[in-house]
Design an enzyme around this catalytic site. Structure first.
Site, PDB file in Angstrom:
ATOM      1  CG  ASN A  57       1.431   1.273   3.760  1.00  0.00           C
ATOM      2  OD1 ASN A  57       0.272   1.480   3.397  1.00  0.00           O
ATOM      3  ND2 ASN A  57       2.463   1.819   3.164  1.00  0.00           N
ATOM      4  N   GLY A  58       0.589  -2.378   6.308  1.00  0.00           N
ATOM      5  CA  GLY A  58       1.002  -3.479   7.172  1.00  0.00           C
ATOM      6  C   GLY A  58      -0.168  -4.293   7.675  1.00  0.00           C
ATOM      7  NE  ARG A  92       4.178   1.506  -1.547  1.00  0.00           N
ATOM      8  CZ  ARG A  92       5.308   1.402  -0.874  1.00  0.00           C
ATOM      9  NH1 ARG A  92       6.410   1.945  -1.350  1.00  0.00           N
ATOM     10  NH2 ARG A  92       5.356   0.773   0.285  1.00  0.00           N
ATOM     11  CD  GLU A 133      12.437 -13.162 -13.804  1.00  0.00           C
ATOM     12  OE1 GLU A 133      12.106 -11.985 -14.039  1.00  0.00           O
ATOM     13  OE2 GLU A 133      12.119 -13.748 -12.748  1.00  0.00           O
ATOM     14  CD  GLU A 150       6.039 -11.382 -11.774  1.00  0.00           C
ATOM     15  OE1 GLU A 150       6.299 -11.072 -10.598  1.00  0.00           O
ATOM     16  OE2 GLU A 150       6.765 -11.073 -12.735  1.00  0.00           O
ATOM     17  CG  HIS A 207      13.316 -37.015 -14.549  1.00  0.00           C
ATOM     18  ND1 HIS A 207      13.622 -38.269 -14.067  1.00  0.00           N
ATOM     19  CD2 HIS A 207      14.403 -36.609 -15.253  1.00  0.00           C
ATOM     20  CE1 HIS A 207      14.840 -38.608 -14.442  1.00  0.00           C
ATOM     21  NE2 HIS A 207      15.343 -37.611 -15.163  1.00  0.00           N
ATOM     22  CD1 TRP A 260      -2.730  -5.237  -3.791  1.00  0.00           C
ATOM     23  CD2 TRP A 260      -1.955  -6.448  -2.090  1.00  0.00           C
ATOM     24  NE1 TRP A 260      -2.487  -6.505  -4.256  1.00  0.00           N
ATOM     25  CE2 TRP A 260      -2.012  -7.270  -3.238  1.00  0.00           C
ATOM     26  CE3 TRP A 260      -1.497  -7.000  -0.894  1.00  0.00           C
ATOM     27  CZ2 TRP A 260      -1.628  -8.611  -3.227  1.00  0.00           C
ATOM     28  CZ3 TRP A 260      -1.111  -8.329  -0.880  1.00  0.00           C
ATOM     29  CH2 TRP A 260      -1.186  -9.121  -2.037  1.00  0.00           C
ATOM     30  CE  LYS A 283       9.960 -10.004 -14.770  1.00  0.00           C
ATOM     31  NZ  LYS A 283       9.887 -10.645 -13.459  1.00  0.00           N
ATOM     32  CB  CYS A 298      -0.897   0.011   1.234  1.00  0.00           C
ATOM     33  SG  CYS A 298      -1.737  -1.542   1.570  1.00  0.00           S
ATOM     34  CE  LYS A 316       9.332  -2.778  -8.692  1.00  0.00           C
ATOM     35  NZ  LYS A 316       9.721  -3.676  -9.795  1.00  0.00           N
TER      36      LYS A 316
END
Length: 607
Positions: free
Chosen positions: A98-99, A27, A479, A486, A502, A74, A483, A2, A602
């Site tokens: 925030n938190g 963010r 990665e 996401e 496998h 958020w 990406k 947030c 973020k």
């Protein structure tokens, strides 16, 4: 996560608060709001969804007032709707947070027992009511906040204003970052320096446990016991120009295109071109003297650690463990006697990584951090710091931060190898030469943007995608898959190519693109065999290789991109760029929110 902004100003603050919130969009958020002090009371505007909704509310019903706070939320406690949006308020106080307050349920019961009626499902509103109870009992705003802070358990960054107190704001920090900004007759509060960039370049970072009383003349900072503490005011390097899109349609694309420059900037800070030597900061922990290294990070930064393990072990001949920060402290860790722990974070505020750092430090490990924000919590708590000179990264999906992390780690591996006598001066010079070629080669990769966009049209039709690579490019496969997940919301998995038989081979059919990270290195022939196995089962192959490799794979691949030839040592840095571009173009084709993908933030500052 947030975003917080607060202003004690000389002019109406609502438009300025909204502008600052727009700079905090990167963010991640799902609702937003603003509260100002008006006519001895508190007035608010809140809205679910994007900031345009809040902007529309303010157009319909403007807010007066020269002191106020704003927030992009958020959701943690409570669904994302207007009722749960910040700021939360009582008749006496408004608060942004925030938190996560871990003992929120018992504090809620305390507030309800005292006669408070709560209007939301959030933990934040409970804080507002507890402060109000103190004010009604005759405490000053300062004492009411201090009393409440002592009751809170968990992570929080708080901004608080009070009815009738137009020249007062209180901030508090435990676990979630907060910065104070100093202006001419004005004071500012932000969840990071980026939000304050157009307002001031004079910044004070609060330490864990700090709380501060702000007026237009400045700020007094206290510890949890109420003792005054001194915190330095620093000049910030950030500017509003640094966070613009620069003509690109998305921040992510702008940041992908900035990589040749920022990789070069990072190399310039670490390489002496005259002597062809790596020159580390004088305060850097001596990795060569360590018996073992532990590399720890989250998300994309964790894949940088995985790549670096290959480098440190193969070049420097030093054993390396790699750990996910969120798991590192949950087992009874056996810390090496003479170990160094390296922590990697773009923001330097990632809560899991910070907690893991403290765990390692308590276990007697020397701490080296690699961060993009010099004054971050992780940097401040480390024995030594090396910065990635990526500049502000606004897009939620990390791009230039990742490649500059790889750049720093590659330089560290070379310097450690030389110090340990694992390589001689000629080999060091050869590896440095390869590194210094990367910015130019990265610029050449960007010339394939249009070809990669055409490949993206094929991938965008898929429901599942496999990424495969070997050696140092196995983490790049991971990665690449991350990406794509996401920002396009397509299910993707990355695998070591040797693991295909496998299990993952069972997924292969004509509807599953298989993306191979396959430079013509020592593992190329084995990877080429994997490609033939995919073709034999009707799978679609997309290959990223160099010219020679692409020529050899042309009969087995539906599409291939011939990247510049580079030393295998630096190929992970270079091959990160096309997988970023591929994910970007797939997301654009699918019409997703590239810079602010759903459910992501973020900087993850709560567990």
């Amino acid at each position: 996560m947030c975003g917080i902004i607060g202003i004690i100003g000389e002019t109406p603050v609502a438009p300025r608060l909204l502008d600052a919130l727009k700079r905090l969009e990167y963010r991640g958020y799902d609702s937003a709001g603003i509260a100002t002090l008006v006519n001895g009371g508190i007035d608010r505007r809140r809205a679910e969804g994007k900031l345009i909704n809040l902007d529309n509310r303010l157009q319909e019903a403007p807010l007066d007032g020269k002191t106020g706070i704003g927030h992009t939320r958020w959701a943690t406690h409570g669904v994302p709707n207007e009722q749960n949006a910040h700021p939360h308020a009582t008749p006496e106080v408004a608060i942004v947070h925030n938190g996560i307050i871990e003992n929120f349920q018992e504090l809620r019961e305390e507030a309800v027992s005292a006669g408070c009626t709560l209007a939301s499902e959030t933990d934040t509103e409970v804080i507002a009511h507890l402060i109000s109870l103190g004010l009604r009992a005759g405490l000053s705003p300062k004492d009411a906040v201090h009393t409440t802070l002592k009751k809170l358990e968990g992570a929080f960054g708080l901004g608080i204003v009070f009815s009738g107190e137009h020249n007062l704001m209180i901030a508090a920090r435990h676990g979630s970052p907060l910065a104070l900004g100093f202006g001419d007759g004005e004071m500012y509060l932000g969840s990071d320096a980026l939000s304050l960039a157009p307002l001031t370049n004079r910044i004070m970072y609060l330490e864990d446990g700090d709380w501060a009383v702000l007026t237009s003349d400045g700020a007094d900072v206290f510890d949890i016991d109420g003792n005054i503490v001194e915190r330095p005011i620093r000049l910030s390097e950030l500017s509003s120009a640094a966070i613009g899109k620069g003509g690109y349609p998305h921040y992510m694309l702008k940041e992908i295109y900035e990589q040749p420059q920022v990789i070069g900037d990072t190399l310039h800070a670490l390489i002496n071109p005259t002597e062809r030597r790596i020159v580390l900061p004088t305060s850097t922990v001596d990795l060569a003297a360590a018996d073992r290294l532990t590399l720890i990070a989250c998300g994309t930064s964790y894949y940088a650690c995985m790549t670096a393990k290959y480098w440190f072990e193969s070049i420097a001949r030093i054993p390396v463990d790699v750990d996910i920060a969120s798991e590192y402290r949950y087992r009874d860790t056996v810390h090496p006697e003479n170990g160094v722990a390296i922590f990697i974070s773009q923001s330097g505020e990632t809560v899991d990584t910070l907690a893991a750092l403290r765990h390692a430090k308590a276990g007697g490990q020397k701490i080296l951090s690699i961060v993009n924000v010099a004054e971050s919590a992780i940097a401040r708590e480390s024995d030594a710091v090396i910065r990635t000179l990526a500049g502000p990264e606004i897009g939620v999906a990390s791009t230039k931060a990742f490649t500059t992390q790889l750049t720093v780690l590659a330089c560290l591996a070379v310097a450690t190898a030389r110090s340990r006598g694992a390589i001689d001066a000629d080999k060091e010079a050869s590896l440095i030469k390869s590194l210094t070629e990367v910015p130019a080669r990265a610029a050449e990769v960007l010339n394939h943007d249009e070809a990669i966009r055409e490949i993206a049209m094929l991938v965008a039709k898929a429901r599942d995608v496999l990424y495969l690579g070997r050696g140092t490019n196995y983490p790049i496969a991971l990665e690449g898959a991350l990406k794509l997940k996401e920002i396009s919301y397509i299910h993707a998995e990355g695998y070591a190519a040797g693991e295909m038989k496998h299990g993952p081979i069972a997924l292969i059919d004509e509807g599953v693109p298989n993306i191979f990270i396959a430079p013509k290195d020592q593992w190329f022939e084995k990877t080429a065999s994997n490609i033939q196995e995919v073709k034999a089962r009707g799978g679609t192959v997309i290959a990223f290789s160099d010219a020679d490799g692409a020529a050899k794979l042309k009969d087995g691949a539906e599409a291939s991109i011939a990247l510049p030839v580079v030393d295998a040592f630096v190929s992970p840095i270079l091959y990160s760029i096309p997988v970023q571009l591929l994910a970007y173009h797939v997301a654009v084709i699918k019409g997703t929110d590239v810079d602010q993908p759903r459910n992501l933030a973020k900087s993850v500052t709560v567990e």
